[in-house]
Design an enzyme around this catalytic site. Structure first.
Site, PDB file in Angstrom:
ATOM      1  CG  ASP A   1     -40.816  30.353  27.716  1.00 21.85           C
ATOM      2  OD1 ASP A   1     -41.675  31.117  27.744  1.00 21.85           O
ATOM      3  OD2 ASP A   1     -40.279  30.101  28.936  1.00 21.85           O
TER       4      ASP A   1
ATOM      5  CE1 TYR B   1     -40.766  25.566  27.466  1.00 15.31           C
ATOM      6  CE2 TYR B   1     -39.437  25.716  25.870  1.00 15.31           C
ATOM      7  CZ  TYR B   1     -39.760  25.875  26.951  1.00 15.31           C
ATOM      8  OH  TYR B   1     -39.121  27.037  27.615  1.00 15.31           O
TER       9      TYR B   1
ATOM     10  CD1 TRP C   1     -47.349  32.478  32.036  1.00 17.87           C
ATOM     11  CD2 TRP C   1     -48.660  33.311  30.203  1.00 17.87           C
ATOM     12  NE1 TRP C   1     -47.056  31.935  30.733  1.00 17.87           N
ATOM     13  CE2 TRP C   1     -47.855  32.394  29.653  1.00 17.87           C
ATOM     14  CE3 TRP C   1     -49.619  33.810  29.349  1.00 17.87           C
ATOM     15  CZ2 TRP C   1     -47.742  31.984  28.434  1.00 17.87           C
ATOM     16  CZ3 TRP C   1     -49.691  33.421  28.107  1.00 17.87           C
ATOM     17  CH2 TRP C   1     -48.752  32.724  27.503  1.00 17.87           C
ATOM     18  CG  ASP C   2     -47.585  28.644  34.515  1.00 20.93           C
ATOM     19  OD1 ASP C   2     -46.611  29.506  34.194  1.00 20.93           O
ATOM     20  OD2 ASP C   2     -47.668  27.649  34.154  1.00 20.93           O
TER      21      ASP C   2
ATOM     22  CD1 TRP D   1     -43.173  30.471  35.001  1.00 20.90           C
ATOM     23  CD2 TRP D   1     -42.714  28.778  36.752  1.00 20.90           C
ATOM     24  NE1 TRP D   1     -41.726  30.004  35.014  1.00 20.90           N
ATOM     25  CE2 TRP D   1     -41.518  28.877  36.060  1.00 20.90           C
ATOM     26  CE3 TRP D   1     -42.689  27.904  37.718  1.00 20.90           C
ATOM     27  CZ2 TRP D   1     -40.483  28.119  36.012  1.00 20.90           C
ATOM     28  CZ3 TRP D   1     -41.542  26.996  37.770  1.00 20.90           C
ATOM     29  CH2 TRP D   1     -40.474  27.356  37.126  1.00 20.90           C
TER      30      TRP D   1
ATOM     31  CD  GLU E   1     -44.845  22.085  29.660  1.00 21.65           C
ATOM     32  OE1 GLU E   1     -44.553  20.665  30.017  1.00 21.65           O
ATOM     33  OE2 GLU E   1     -44.392  23.050  29.767  1.00 21.65           O
TER      34      GLU E   1
ATOM     35  CE1 TYR F   1     -41.351  24.603  33.241  1.00 29.22           C
ATOM     36  CE2 TYR F   1     -43.525  23.485  32.925  1.00 29.22           C
ATOM     37  CZ  TYR F   1     -42.319  24.018  32.352  1.00 29.22           C
ATOM     38  OH  TYR F   1     -42.294  23.821  31.120  1.00 29.22           O
TER      39      TYR F   1
ATOM     40  NE  ARG G   1     -37.936  22.067  29.030  1.00 30.78           N
ATOM     41  CZ  ARG G   1     -38.613  22.998  29.477  1.00 30.78           C
ATOM     42  NH1 ARG G   1     -39.912  23.084  29.424  1.00 30.78           N
ATOM     43  NH2 ARG G   1     -38.176  24.006  30.089  1.00 30.78           N
TER      44      ARG G   1
ATOM     45  N   GLY H   1     -43.625  34.080  27.626  1.00 30.90           N
ATOM     46  CA  GLY H   1     -44.156  32.934  28.006  1.00 30.90           C
ATOM     47  C   GLY H   1     -44.334  32.079  26.868  1.00 30.90           C
TER      48      GLY H   1
ATOM     49  CD  GLN I   1     -44.432  33.716  32.754  1.00 28.72           C
ATOM     50  OE1 GLN I   1     -45.113  33.436  33.678  1.00 28.72           O
ATOM     51  NE2 GLN I   1     -43.853  32.465  32.250  1.00 28.72           N
TER      52      GLN I   1
HETATM   53  C1  2M8 Z   1     -42.130  27.510  30.429  1.00 28.80           C
HETATM   54  O1  2M8 Z   1     -41.223  28.295  30.907  1.00 28.80           O
HETATM   55  C2  2M8 Z   1     -40.359  28.110  31.671  1.00 28.80           C
HETATM   56  C3  2M8 Z   1     -39.171  29.192  32.276  1.00 28.80           C
HETATM   57  O2  2M8 Z   1     -40.232  30.206  32.342  1.00 28.80           O
HETATM   58  C4  2M8 Z   1     -39.419  26.879  31.459  1.00 28.80           C
HETATM   59  O3  2M8 Z   1     -39.372  26.546  30.242  1.00 28.80           O
HETATM   60  O4  2M8 Z   1     -38.492  26.466  32.234  1.00 28.80           O
HETATM   61  C5  2M8 Z   1     -43.225  28.316  29.467  1.00 28.80           C
HETATM   62  O5  2M8 Z   1     -44.055  27.659  28.981  1.00 28.80           O
HETATM   63  C6  2M8 Z   1     -43.932  29.522  30.289  1.00 28.80           C
HETATM   64  O6  2M8 Z   1     -44.798  30.144  29.558  1.00 28.80           O
HETATM   65  C7  2M8 Z   1     -44.556  28.806  31.553  1.00 28.80           C
HETATM   66  O7  2M8 Z   1     -45.074  29.935  32.228  1.00 28.80           O
HETATM   67  C8  2M8 Z   1     -43.628  28.033  32.564  1.00 28.80           C
HETATM   68  C9  2M8 Z   1     -44.421  27.303  33.709  1.00 28.80           C
HETATM   69  O8  2M8 Z   1     -45.440  26.476  32.993  1.00 28.80           O
HETATM   70  O9  2M8 Z   1     -43.111  26.950  31.654  1.00 28.80           O
END
Ligand code: 2M8
Length: 438
Positions: A176, A366, A41-42, A39, A410, A35, A209, A174, A112
């Site tokens: 997802d 996840y 809420w992160d 992001w 994670e 990531y 995933r 969040g 989010q």
């Molecule tokens: C996850 O979401 C992203 C897309 O937004 C992904 O899977 O690629 C989720 O766990 C989300 O809650 C979180 O904010 C993000 C980054 O940690 O990853």
């Protein structure tokens, strides 16, 4: 309060991880390879962690995030401060410029969970111990932005005034890949043979995933949102995925309590916030609460049905403070009865994202089973607030034990507590600091 030498070491490791994941653009990546952007809420959880030892960085994290806020108040779930051309779906896919209120900086076109007022209050609390004037100025700076965000969520995303927020995409939740979205996604027809190159499955194992079937639908929904220019009025009229999300709505309720506190400190009129709080208290029991089993569910606006999966969402109103200790205990023990935590105490075991007895349960994939630190931290905080000190301490020990043994992952399997997903995950580190210090 730090209890032991081991906790002290854990905190040092958490701080080092956050330092490594920090970008020169003034934000902390959730995990730089998987990531690489900011992001929503992160950054909230991360700033919460920073607030205990570096309030300047906590404020910067929030300021950098709100640079992405749209003119209509929406706070995007991803902000592309940096360029990482290998990533998909990238800013060109989102094409936020199709909405006239989007800022110059490229962002995604969805939001989010709005935890930011809770975070801003926490930063204020810590900072005011040293510099009250600066702390108050920070509140004055953030209040209008937060108010605009909450107003967006409770008007554009709640034209019904139910106090419950409508989401347009699983990525907004969040949580997802939760089975909560399966039925709604199932009825969406997508073009055959969609071709694209995913980034996530190049970084972590594909069985951790979402499947291709789910990903096709995620991308199809973004195409639909673009067709509607990310315009809420158009989306609300004609769009296949509209769900009243009980987790986001509960978090927003709690955030509104803090927004009111912030408003009162800086002398704002907070009557509108009181109205929002009333709407939620009504909507929660009229729409989300299920009298037959006593749990709280999302509502699918397209089918008109409650979404009855047994996931961590059915407990999320615990976050609000509306449920007293007696009611919370009832919910938790009912869960033990249905084997939500595999037949053991949920507190001792920590809360999985999906109940272990659910047919969709998958301990490595996840949001379809694994334990997440952020949801468990929310419950820990609620237990503390309700004076449930034994439950709070048992849950804290369980979560910190998992992190001590397997690192800042994670997410963790509820079956063996091993870590999965990204191995250097920022919100796990940040909330470890909170769990130790709070
Ligand atoms: C996850 O979401 C992203 C897309 O937004 C992904 O899977 O690629 C989720 O766990 C989300 O809650 C979180 O904010 C993000 C980054 O940690 O990853």
């Amino acid at each position: 309060m730090i209890h032991t030498w081991k906790e002290y070491i854990l905190i040092q490791k958490a701080k080092n991880l956050l330092k490594k994941n920090y970008s020169e653009y003034g934000f902390t990546s959730p995990a730089p390879k998987l990531y690489p952007f900011q992001w929503n809420w992160d950054s909230g959880f991360i700033a919460y962690g920073y607030s205990f030892y570096n309030q300047q960085k906590a404020m910067t994290e929030m300021r950098t995030l709100f640079k992405g806020q749209w003119g209509n108040g929406m706070l995007p779930h991803m902000i592309f401060h940096e360029n990482h051309p290998e990533y998909f779906p990238n800013h060109d896919f989102w094409d936020s410029s199709t909405n006239p209120t989007a800022p110059k900086i490229p962002t995604s076109g969805i939001t989010q969970p709005p935890i930011h007022a809770i975070v801003v209050w926490q930063i204020y609390n810590e900072l005011s111990k040293k510099d009250n004037k600066k702390a108050r100025k920070f509140l004055e700076e953030m209040y209008p932005k937060l108010f605009k965000l909450h107003k967006y969520l409770l008007t554009e995303r709640d034209p019904e005034n139910s106090g419950l927020v409508t989401i347009y995409h699983p990525w907004e939740s969040g949580l997802d890949n939760s089975p909560r979205w399966d039925l709604a996604l199932e009825r969406i027809e997508v073009p055959k043979g969609m071709k694209y190159k995913r980034w996530d499955t190049q970084v972590v194992e594909s069985d951790e995933r979402p499947t291709k079937k789910e990903y096709d639908r995620y991308l199809f929904l973004v195409e639909e949102l673009k067709k509607h220019n990310y315009d809420d009025k158009k989306i609300y009229k004609d769009y296949p995925f509209k769900i009243k999300d009980v987790v986001i709505s509960s978090i927003l309720y709690k955030a509104n309590i803090y927004l009111k506190k912030i408003g009162q400190v800086i002398g704002e009129d907070t009557k509108q916030i009181d109205k929002w709080l009333d709407y939620f208290r009504k909507g929660l029991y009229e729409d989300s609460f299920n009298k037959e089993d006593g749990f709280f569910y999302d509502i699918d606006l397209v089918s008109g049905e409650q979404i009855k999966n047994k996931t961590v969402a059915i407990l999320s109103p615990i976050i609000t403070g509306i449920l007293d200790a007696h009611h919370i205990r009832q919910l938790i023990y009912d869960l033990d009865g249905i084997g939500f935590c595999g037949g053991t105490s949920c507190v001792e075991h920590a809360f999985p994202s999906t109940g272990e007895k659910e047919k969709e349960f998958d301990h490595e994939r996840y949001w379809r089973g694994p334990l997440w630190i952020n949801m468990n931290w929310f419950f820990f905080k609620a237990f503390v607030d309700q004076g449930m000190s034994i439950e709070a301490e048992v849950l804290r020990e369980c979560v910190l034990g998992m992190i001590k043994r397997h690192g800042f992952c994670e997410y963790y399997s509820p079956l063996n507590h091993k870590g999965f997903g990204a191995k250097n995950f920022s919100w796990t580190a940040a909330l470890t600091i909170a769990l130790v210090k709070e």
